[in-house]
Design an enzyme around this catalytic site. Structure first.
Site, PDB file in Angstrom:
ATOM      1  N   LYS A 107      27.903 -17.164 118.669  1.00  0.00           N
ATOM      2  CA  LYS A 107      28.277 -18.001 119.814  1.00  0.00           C
ATOM      3  C   LYS A 107      29.700 -18.523 119.721  1.00  0.00           C
ATOM      4  O   LYS A 107      30.243 -19.025 120.692  1.00  0.00           O
ATOM      5  CB  LYS A 107      27.280 -19.150 119.964  1.00  0.00           C
ATOM      6  CG  LYS A 107      25.901 -18.659 120.349  1.00  0.00           C
ATOM      7  CD  LYS A 107      24.964 -19.813 120.644  1.00  0.00           C
ATOM      8  CE  LYS A 107      23.642 -19.322 121.197  1.00  0.00           C
ATOM      9  NZ  LYS A 107      22.755 -18.808 120.120  1.00  0.00           N
TER      10      LYS A 107
HETATM   11  C1  LIG Z   1      21.662 -18.077 120.470  1.00  0.00           C
HETATM   12  C2  LIG Z   1      21.149 -17.202 119.406  1.00  0.00           C
HETATM   13  C3  LIG Z   1      20.367 -16.082 119.706  1.00  0.00           C
HETATM   14  C4  LIG Z   1      19.920 -15.754 121.107  1.00  0.00           C
HETATM   15  O1  LIG Z   1      20.983 -15.383 121.946  1.00  0.00           O
HETATM   16  P1  LIG Z   1      20.759 -15.381 123.547  1.00  0.00           P
HETATM   17  O2  LIG Z   1      22.064 -15.006 124.099  1.00  0.00           O
HETATM   18  O3  LIG Z   1      20.358 -16.772 123.911  1.00  0.00           O
HETATM   19  O4  LIG Z   1      19.680 -14.410 123.821  1.00  0.00           O
HETATM   20  C5  LIG Z   1      19.985 -15.248 118.670  1.00  0.00           C
HETATM   21  N1  LIG Z   1      20.318 -15.522 117.392  1.00  0.00           N
HETATM   22  C6  LIG Z   1      21.056 -16.607 117.060  1.00  0.00           C
HETATM   23  C7  LIG Z   1      21.347 -16.864 115.630  1.00  0.00           C
HETATM   24  C8  LIG Z   1      21.494 -17.477 118.055  1.00  0.00           C
HETATM   25  O5  LIG Z   1      22.213 -18.533 117.715  1.00  0.00           O
END
Ligand SMILES: *Cc1c(COP(=O)(O)O)cnc(C)c1O
Length: 426
Positions: A107
């Site tokens: 993210k």
């Molecule tokens: C946010 C997150 C996800 C899921 O991603 P999405 O875009 O919400 O489907 C998967 N793994 C980790 C470690 C995350 O932080």
């Protein structure tokens, strides 16, 4: 480029407005009016382009004139200041490590890009914008870190008490400055509902925006690493299947956008924990949101994934088309732990629970002659107790995590929407 609401009951807006608004007035999420594929020439010659050049090609049309090219290039360069390696696991399976950013989760890419866009849009305004965000784990830390110190922007993060890991909690509660954390007595979906309610509440006296993957500027940069993976692999492995550990389905949806732009991706797998709303939809044709269930892959504990509606739109709202290009598999915590053990014992690779769910998706799918890539969405250290007890080992704690573990948690307690409203209007 204009964006329309997927509830089709709001005016179209520019990139800038969609980023500042986050959600349309009718509560729909925004979607680009046009998606123009990149030239075949570019895709064929992708090896010749740097990561920054590829990212610029991919996102430029979506930003349009709202940010001058030279500044967009700077934003991209600052966003992509870390690596995206692919580590081979089995003969026909590799993992794309997305955790080399400052908070060690994928993210970081979206959060850093969005923070810089918003900082640019807000460069000479007097009034602050408040970024209001709900997190099931990693969003909070990435957003807090990405926005720390950005002028004119305040960040308020809601997280479910006791449902994020200790490291995740430290990452979002210890920064101070323009970052405030609200610890909510509830689950992630409660946090998300409170955020959505605040956006519609006319009595809130602040300009609010979201930094969840519903925000275009958080969501779209996630296209980049599918291009990078393709660039790294396509000579040896022309047919690539991506398995994306999915919660809110923003990441996988960005992959499908990359495919729309002409990137040759053979198939997508949405791998989930027991929060299997999408799998049920694919099987029954009926989309029935559920209350989220707590698991060891907690960043994916989402019962009503906000971005799924974008995936439906990308596939013309046709279930058969979706099923042709897209599969989903769901796994229990026991299966996830077993996979973590077998990846470690057989291939000497330490995966976090989310990555392991992605790996399981590839094993469940019939890959035939394709090469499978699962996204390793977070560094294993972010899920320390689970990884250490499952694999019976001690992890080295990276420096950037050690630093925050000594800092004091500061969070405001909240039990319901009124607490949030009160805080925002105080
Ligand atoms: C946010 C997150 C996800 C899921 O991603 P999405 O875009 O919400 O489907 C998967 N793994 C980790 C470690 C995350 O932080």
């Amino acid at each position: 480029m204009n964006y329309y609401s997927l509830h089709h009951n709001s005016p179209k807006v520019s990139f800038k407005e969609s980023v500042i608004k986050g959600l349309a007035p009718d509560r729909g999420i925004y979607f680009p009016e046009n998606i123009t594929p990149l030239s075949e020439e570019f895709i064929l010659n992708i090896d010749k382009y740097s990561h920054e050049e590829i990212a610029f090609e991919a996102i430029q049309q979506f930003v349009g004139d709202d940010i001058p090219s030279a500044i967009l290039k700077e934003i991209i360069a600052e966003t992509l200041s870390f690596d995206f390696p692919i580590v081979p696991i089995e003969d026909n399976i590799g993992t794309l490590e997305l955790f080399h950013g400052p908070t060690m989760a994928f993210k970081d890419v979206g959060a850093r890009f969005m923070a810089r866009c918003l900082g640019y849009f807000n460069r000479d305004k007097d009034e602050n914008v408040t970024v209001l965000v709900a997190t099931s784990g990693d969003t909070g830390g990435a957003v807090a870190n990405g926005f720390l110190g950005v002028k004119g922007v305040e960040v308020v993060i809601l997280y479910p008490s006791g449902k994020v890991s200790k490291i995740q909690e430290k990452q979002l509660t210890t920064l101070g400055q323009n970052i405030t954390a609200l610890e909510v007595d509830g689950v992630f979906d409660d946090c998300q509902d409170m955020v959505k309610t605040a956006f519609l509440d006319k009595e809130i006296e602040r300009i609010l925006t979201s930094a969840n993957s519903i925000n275009i500027a958080r969501w779209l940069p996630q296209m980049f690493y599918f291009f990078f993976a393709y660039k790294a692999l396509h000579k040896q492995h022309p047919n690539i299947v991506f398995s994306v550990p999915s919660g809110n389905f923003g990441n996988i949806c960005a992959g499908i956008m990359a495919q729309k732009l002409g990137l040759p991706i053979q198939h997508f797998i949405a791998s989930t924990n027991v929060n299997d709303t999408v799998l049920n939809y694919l099987q029954s044709g009926e989309y029935a949101p559920q209350k989220s269930i707590a698991t060891i892959s907690n960043a994916m504990d989402v019962g009503n994934p906000s971005n799924f509606i974008r995936i439906q739109e990308l596939y013309n709202n046709d279930l058969e088309t979706i099923k042709q290009h897209f599969s989903s598999y769901s796994f229990t915590d026991d299966e996830t732990k077993k996979a973590m053990k077998s990846i470690y014992n057989q291939y000497n690779y330490i995966s976090d629970p989310h990555g392991a769910v992605g790996y399981l998706g590839l094993k469940q799918h019939n890959l035939q002659d394709a090469y499978g890539v699962f996204l390793e969405t977070a560094h294993p250290v972010k899920f320390l107790p689970t990884v250490e007890s499952t694999l019976n080992l001690k992890l080295d704690i990276p420096e950037q995590i050690q630093e925050i573990m000594h800092k004091k948690k500061e969070a405001i307690q909240a039990t319901d929407y009124d607490d949030l409203k009160c805080f925002l209007n105080k």
